[in-house]
Design an enzyme around this catalytic site. Structure first.
Site, short mmCIF file in Angstrom:
data_model
loop_
_atom_site.label_atom_id
_atom_site.label_comp_id
_atom_site.label_asym_id
_atom_site.label_seq_id
_atom_site.Cartn_x
_atom_site.Cartn_y
_atom_site.Cartn_z
N HIS A 48 0.83 -1.22 0.00
CA HIS A 48 0.00 0.00 0.00
C HIS A 48 0.86 1.26 0.00
CE1 HIS A 48 -2.96 3.02 0.99
NE2 HIS A 48 -2.44 3.19 2.20
N HIS A 72 3.60 6.59 5.85
CA HIS A 72 2.42 7.30 6.36
C HIS A 72 1.58 6.51 7.37
CE1 HIS A 72 0.26 5.27 3.02
NE2 HIS A 72 -0.80 5.40 3.80
N GLU A 76 0.76 5.06 13.32
CA GLU A 76 -0.48 4.53 13.91
C GLU A 76 -0.53 3.01 13.93
OE1 GLU A 76 -5.22 4.54 13.86
OE2 GLU A 76 -4.17 4.89 11.99
N ASP A 77 -0.08 2.38 12.84
CA ASP A 77 -0.29 0.93 12.74
C ASP A 77 0.79 0.09 13.38
OD1 ASP A 77 -2.53 1.57 11.44
OD2 ASP A 77 -1.95 0.86 9.45
N ASP A 139 -3.02 8.55 -0.82
CA ASP A 139 -3.38 7.43 0.07
C ASP A 139 -4.85 7.05 -0.17
OD1 ASP A 139 -3.57 5.67 2.31
OD2 ASP A 139 -4.28 7.33 3.56
N ASP A 259 -24.51 14.04 -27.46
CA ASP A 259 -24.59 14.72 -28.76
C ASP A 259 -23.54 15.81 -28.90
OD1 ASP A 259 -26.46 13.31 -29.98
OD2 ASP A 259 -28.13 14.72 -29.72
#
Length: 702
Positions: A48, A72, A76-77, A139, A259
């Site tokens: 990712h 990024h 947090e992860d 992201d 059109d």
């Protein structure tokens, strides 16, 4: 699937080798940090961040943005602190990562508030470094591309958020390609059936149109060659979401939209754009009113191009956009193109970057004035969907506003203080109502007055987020200061009955009472009293409780001046005017409502000191007050004119008039008149009685 080596090779085409090595380092760091983590699709998680970096590489972003893209999700992860990133990659990259990091989930009442709060934080991060939003958009774009792996409900929610917030932000920053992809992917997730149907129809239509498109393209190329002009002509595809929006918004059938044939002509310099425009206008007749020059006056997001619509062969409408190569790059990548041309001195690019900064600054101003995060996000949504009008200041400066904007919106766009003190306006040197919508090309001049205040009625017609937010903010401030002033008078009134005053109460006693009420400052308590949320005599009893004595009722009534503002209103049921005997009804949140002493609506609470307090009119009361009169008179020609003339002769003013015919001979007229006091009202009634045929005049009360 792309690897770090493929990405590094691409980056070497525009970045220095040592910068590419830093991006590699960030990748390997992220790979270790996310070790063992997998995406919903089953791939290793690090695919990712790598994909996000690839999207930024397409836009030729700088190495720090690419490093932030790799890292990024690390904070947090994986639980790695920001300090560790500062140590490894420096302050700038760590700040970018921190700004982009999935914003910490706080406990909120509902999803809308969580989304609003997150967006607020994103706005703060954008203000520090605009690259934060570019990484965030990349992201989100990769998440949208891999949305199929998500459960249906979640993918719908993400798609809705993308269409409402991220696509308009990409548009505001001039990033056309990204916006189109956001919209088409969001549309597919929100309405899979509609998206598939329109895609099939476009494919079919494209096959049927091939021949005519080729013919028009050949005639345009031949026209440029004849004139000796150098330019690339290409057919322009409408994207699915824009077709869908047009079908819904303009209620048109698919065939009517398809059109129209669209082409783009890309040339080398601005001068050539206008020469090409002349050439195509010679080739086919232009449609009146459909020419737009966005080169002279660029759009809010920096977009520049010439737009024209022509009657082509067989009367087929042709839409043409003419622009330079830089403008084309800018239209597709918007603010990201700023990094691509950073070394050169490209004016349009610099202008675009300044515009984006200006917008972010405006978003931040909104955030400071908004009452809460939901009000803020509502304002930003309004600001993200502009359809512009261009007006001029008296000195000739161009101001760009949303379609439907009024002079009040213009005043706030120039400066908040001008908006707050605005009292009138001139449009093209003529006095005009403040609520009149502005048209492109008008010159607008604002008339201000010191001490003027925003009018609550403006909220009914302003359209820009800035004006709405600042009016609300000013009204809140005004209401607060007026509530505090009234609260202080009410409290002093009660204390006077005990031969005390606020000045005599020790500061520590005030502090104790504030702690009991869980309030920070004394002004908050006074505001609560002024708004009718707390009773003055209960607060007075608490303040004097240490004396241990009961507080008698205050001596004499409170005097009303008529200048108390938003926290004092006059009851519509009985319409009191100076000279009438009155009482004040304290209504929670509204402040004080003034009623006649014998008004039936407050009969039950009339003698309750917690709800009603005696009032009197001050000697220097000012303002005009409305009174309703019921006039019975013989029916005659020109009746209304006669009544109006009599009221005018007594210096009164008619606010409202209504007529109810009783029978063929007599009529009943309801008249709402504004007067200064009872003496003035008596003068008005005397003039009306002098009219021929008047049978009876009564003042309407509850």
């Amino acid at each position: 699937m792309a690897s770090i080596d493929t990405l590094a090779d691409r980056l070497l085409t525009y970045l220095a080798p040592d910068q590419v090595n830093l991006v590699r380092r960030a990748y390997y760091y992220a790979e270790q940090a996310h070790d063992g983590q997998r995406r919903r699709s089953g791939e290793p998680y690090v695919t990712h961040p790598l994909a996000v970096a690839n999207i930024l590489a397409d836009m030729h972003m700088d190495h720090q943005s690419l490093m932030a893209a790799m890292l990024h999700d690390v904070i947090e992860d994986t639980g790695i602190p920001k300090e560790a990133l500062v140590e490894q990659f420096g302050e700038t990259v760590a700040e970018l990562v921190d700004g982009v990091s999935k914003l910490t989930q706080m406990k909120f009442e509902n999803k809308a508030e969580a989304q609003a709060e997150n967006f607020q934080k994103m706005a703060m991060a954008m203000a520090r470094d605009i690259r934060v939003i570019l990484v965030k958009l990349a992201d989100r774009l990769h998440n949208m591309r891999t949305l199929d792996a998500m459960p249906y409900e979640k993918s719908r929610r993400i798609a809705k958020e993308t269409l409402e917030i991220y696509a308009p932000i990409a548009n505001r920053l001039g990033m056309h390609s990204m916006r189109v992809e956001f919209e088409d992917l969001g549309f597919k997730a929100m309405h899979p059936m509609r998206s598939a149907r329109i895609r099939q129809a476009v494919r079919r239509a494209r096959g049927n149109r091939k021949e005519i498109v080729t013919k028009i393209e050949q005639s345009l190329v031949a026209c440029l060659e004849r004139e000796g002009l150098d330019g690339d002509v290409k057919g322009r595809e409408k994207h699915l979401y824009s077709i869908y929006k047009k079908m819904r918004g303009k209620r048109k059938a698919f065939n009517e939209i398809m059109d129209v044939y669209a082409f783009r002509i890309v040339v080398d310099k601005v001068d050539t754009c206008y020469r090409v425009l002349g050439a195509v206008h010679n080739l086919y007749k232009p449609l009146p009113g459909r020419f737009k020059d966005y080169i002279a006056i660029p759009k809010a997001n920096g977009y520049q191009s010439l737009h024209t619509t022509l009657f082509g062969m067989h009367g087929v409408p042709i839409e043409i956009q003419i622009r330079t190569r830089e403008m084309e790059e800018l239209a597709n990548n918007g603010i990201a193109a700023h990094w691509l041309y950073k070394s050169g001195d490209e004016d349009p690019i610099k202008g675009n970057h300044a515009r984006a900064r200006q917008w972010v600054k405006g978003v931040l101003e909104l955030q400071q004035s908004a009452g809460n995060s939901l009000e803020f996000i509502e304002s930003v949504k309004i600001d993200l969907f502009p359809d512009e009008v261009y007006v001029f200041t008296p000195k000739g400066r161009i101001m760009e506003l949303q379609k439907g904007s009024t002079a009040v919106d213009f005043a706030y766009a120039v400066h908040t203080d001008i908006g707050n003190s605005c009292i009138a306006c001139r449009i093209n040197r003529r006095l005009a109502p403040l609520s009149q919508p502005l048209e492109s090309g008008s010159t607008v001049e604002i008339v201000t007055a010191p001490g003027a205040r925003p009018n609550p009625a403006w909220l009914n017609f302003v359209v820009t987020a800035k004006a709405r937010t600042h009016i609300r903010h000013a009204l809140k401030q005004q209401r607060r200061s007026e509530s505090i002033s009234l609260g202080e008078r009410l409290l002093n009134k009660v204390l006077a009955g005990f031969d005390a005053s606020l000045e005599q109460i020790p500061a520590e006693r005030i502090r104790q009472v504030l702690d009991e009420y869980r309030m920070e400052v004394f002004e908050d308590l006074l505001e609560d009293i002024g708004l009718g949320n707390r009773m003055a005599y209960v607060v007075a009893r608490r303040l004097l409780a240490s004396e241990g004595e009961e507080i008698p009722s205050a001596e004499g009534p409170l005097a009303i001046r008529g200048t108390e503002g938003l926290v004092l209103s006059y009851a519509r049921c009985c319409s009191p005017i100076p000279g009438d005997p009155i009482v004040g009804h304290l209504s929670a949140g509204k402040g004080m409502v003034v009623h006649l002493e014998n008004c039936r609506n407050i009969g039950e609470i009339r003698h309750n000191p917690e709800k009603c307090i005696p009032l009197t009119w001050s000697k220097d009361v000012s303002g005009e007050f409305n009174v309703e009169l019921r006039i019975e008179l013989e029916h005659q020609r020109g009746l209304i004119a006669l009544l109006a003339g009599s009221v005018n002769a007594a210096d009164g003013n008619i606010e409202k008039i209504g007529m109810d015919e009783r029978d063929g001979r007599t009529s009943v007229v309801q008249l709402v008149v504004s007067v200064k006091d009872r003496i003035h009202l008596a003068r008005v009634i005397k003039k009306l009685r002098a009219l021929k045929g008047v049978i009876r005049i009564t003042r309407v009360r509850a």
